[in-house]
Design an enzyme around this catalytic site. Sequence first.
Site, PDB file in Angstrom:
ATOM      1  N   GLU A 242     -12.589   7.989  15.006  1.00  0.00           N
ATOM      2  CA  GLU A 242     -12.969   9.286  14.418  1.00  0.00           C
ATOM      3  C   GLU A 242     -14.214   9.835  15.111  1.00  0.00           C
ATOM      4  O   GLU A 242     -14.964   9.101  15.752  1.00  0.00           O
ATOM      5  CB  GLU A 242     -13.291   9.114  12.927  1.00  0.00           C
ATOM      6  CG  GLU A 242     -12.124   8.650  12.092  1.00  0.00           C
ATOM      7  CD  GLU A 242     -11.522   9.753  11.232  1.00  0.00           C
ATOM      8  OE1 GLU A 242     -11.794  10.949  11.446  1.00  0.00           O
ATOM      9  OE2 GLU A 242     -10.762   9.393  10.316  1.00  0.00           O
TER      10      GLU A 242
ATOM     11  N   ARG B   5      -2.665  14.424  -0.480  1.00  0.00           N
ATOM     12  CA  ARG B   5      -3.666  13.472   0.024  1.00  0.00           C
ATOM     13  C   ARG B   5      -4.644  13.083  -1.089  1.00  0.00           C
ATOM     14  O   ARG B   5      -5.106  11.945  -1.166  1.00  0.00           O
ATOM     15  CB  ARG B   5      -4.407  14.074   1.217  1.00  0.00           C
ATOM     16  CG  ARG B   5      -5.292  13.062   1.937  1.00  0.00           C
ATOM     17  CD  ARG B   5      -5.815  13.596   3.252  1.00  0.00           C
ATOM     18  NE  ARG B   5      -6.698  14.743   3.047  1.00  0.00           N
ATOM     19  CZ  ARG B   5      -7.155  15.513   4.029  1.00  0.00           C
ATOM     20  NH1 ARG B   5      -6.804  15.278   5.276  1.00  0.00           N
ATOM     21  NH2 ARG B   5      -7.957  16.530   3.768  1.00  0.00           N
TER      22      ARG B   5
ATOM     23  N   LYS C 178      -9.983   9.915   1.526  1.00  0.00           N
ATOM     24  CA  LYS C 178     -11.167  10.779   1.594  1.00  0.00           C
ATOM     25  C   LYS C 178     -12.112  10.445   0.441  1.00  0.00           C
ATOM     26  O   LYS C 178     -12.069  11.071  -0.610  1.00  0.00           O
ATOM     27  CB  LYS C 178     -10.712  12.247   1.530  1.00  0.00           C
ATOM     28  CG  LYS C 178     -11.512  13.140   2.452  1.00  0.00           C
ATOM     29  CD  LYS C 178     -10.870  14.499   2.605  1.00  0.00           C
ATOM     30  CE  LYS C 178     -11.787  15.454   3.341  1.00  0.00           C
ATOM     31  NZ  LYS C 178     -12.061  15.074   4.727  1.00  0.00           N
TER      32      LYS C 178
HETATM   33  C1  LIG Z   1     -11.602  15.376   5.975  1.00  0.00           C
HETATM   34  C2  LIG Z   1     -11.678  14.502   7.170  1.00  0.00           C
HETATM   35  C3  LIG Z   1     -11.073  14.852   8.399  1.00  0.00           C
HETATM   36  C4  LIG Z   1     -10.385  16.174   8.600  1.00  0.00           C
HETATM   37  O1  LIG Z   1      -9.274  16.353   7.788  1.00  0.00           O
HETATM   38  P1  LIG Z   1      -8.678  17.819   7.575  1.00  0.00           P
HETATM   39  O2  LIG Z   1      -7.561  17.616   6.630  1.00  0.00           O
HETATM   40  O3  LIG Z   1      -8.239  18.295   8.890  1.00  0.00           O
HETATM   41  O4  LIG Z   1      -9.788  18.644   7.025  1.00  0.00           O
HETATM   42  C5  LIG Z   1     -11.140  13.951   9.447  1.00  0.00           C
HETATM   43  N1  LIG Z   1     -11.792  12.779   9.339  1.00  0.00           N
HETATM   44  C6  LIG Z   1     -12.401  12.421   8.179  1.00  0.00           C
HETATM   45  C7  LIG Z   1     -13.106  11.118   8.110  1.00  0.00           C
HETATM   46  C8  LIG Z   1     -12.355  13.264   7.075  1.00  0.00           C
HETATM   47  O5  LIG Z   1     -12.953  12.891   5.946  1.00  0.00           O
END
Ligand SMILES: *Cc1c(COP(=O)(O)O)cnc(C)c1O
Length: 334
Positions: free
Chosen positions: A215, A77, A179
């Site tokens: 989200e 990722r 991210k």
């Molecule tokens: C990091 C994140 C998540 C959760 O991702 P994980 O891989 O489960 O930690 C969900 N939504 C957003 C916007 C994120 O930045």
Amino acid sequence: MISKAKGFAYVKADYNYISYYKDGKWDEGHLRPEDTLTISATSTSLHYGQQCFEGLKAYRRKDGKIQLFRVEDNARRFQTSCERMMMPTVSIEKFVDAVKKTVLANAEFVPPYESKHTLYIRPFMIGVGDNLGLRPAPEFIFSIIVSPVATYFDGDAKCVNMGVSDYDRAAPYGTGAVKVGGNYAASMYPQVEARKQGFADCLFLDPKTHTRIEEVGAANFFGITKDGDYITPKSPSILNSITNRSLKYIAQHILGLKVIEEDIYIDQLDHLVEAGACGTAAIITPIGSITYKGHKHVFPASKVMGETTKKLYELLIGIQFGDIKDPNDWITVL
Ligand SMILES: *Cc1c(COP(=O)(O)O)cnc(C)c1O
């Protein structure tokens, strides 16, 4: 051995990792004790948000060993985020190796098994070097910092009340799926607003039509339907959560539930009996109610974590802490 965690506050560990990208290549990378950076004041990360990050945890097993959960998925990722931000990728091998080295160098900061606390790992990349115009940076830093953290709750997790934001964290085909800090900068104002109104956090709807759940703050949304199915939305502006992917797997392959990925309309929540937010940091936060346009929708499981969510939670943390056999090659023991 006692846990050094102070909630989710930053506790400085002994070492962090740093690697520089210069003249078209990454250096070896090394561990260092100081957790500060000296960079050009014209760095693209400071002015244009050219950066991205990851978040994962190291878990102390009952036998004292330390393990990582799905670290290669974080590495993959991270590559996707770097590419979207016009930054050089780091190989899966370099990423995983750097995470392992950083955790092992800070082994005494990995909390004891009994505490159920963990070592939070934050890999990140920033554009650095002299630059003024809008263009990708000439140089980059890939770094990993760690901090012991306590889980947000223990035992019978209390449900939280959520609001719904009028703002968006990302555009329909913007950067919602990667991210990057910009999404978080955009979500701070609505989050503070929601907290002022007494909510734990806010939901973000799809940025195009504002009708579907996307989200929950910085976590994915999921629900359990009246039929006992696991349901979670799908969209190009949702971050592909590794926790959500793991819960989908556990729901389908261990609990035998049907997994549905489809739109969840904010004004049609009656088919859900349980709801939750999931992500690495908080694992699962059960949602008791969602207030939208002055109407408070209360889920049947509104006080403590519902039965199915609890089963998913127990299985997930059981695997993460090494109490339950890894079903899918998710674990890396250090
Ligand atoms: C990091 C994140 C998540 C959760 O991702 P994980 O891989 O489960 O930690 C969900 N939504 C957003 C916007 C994120 O930045």
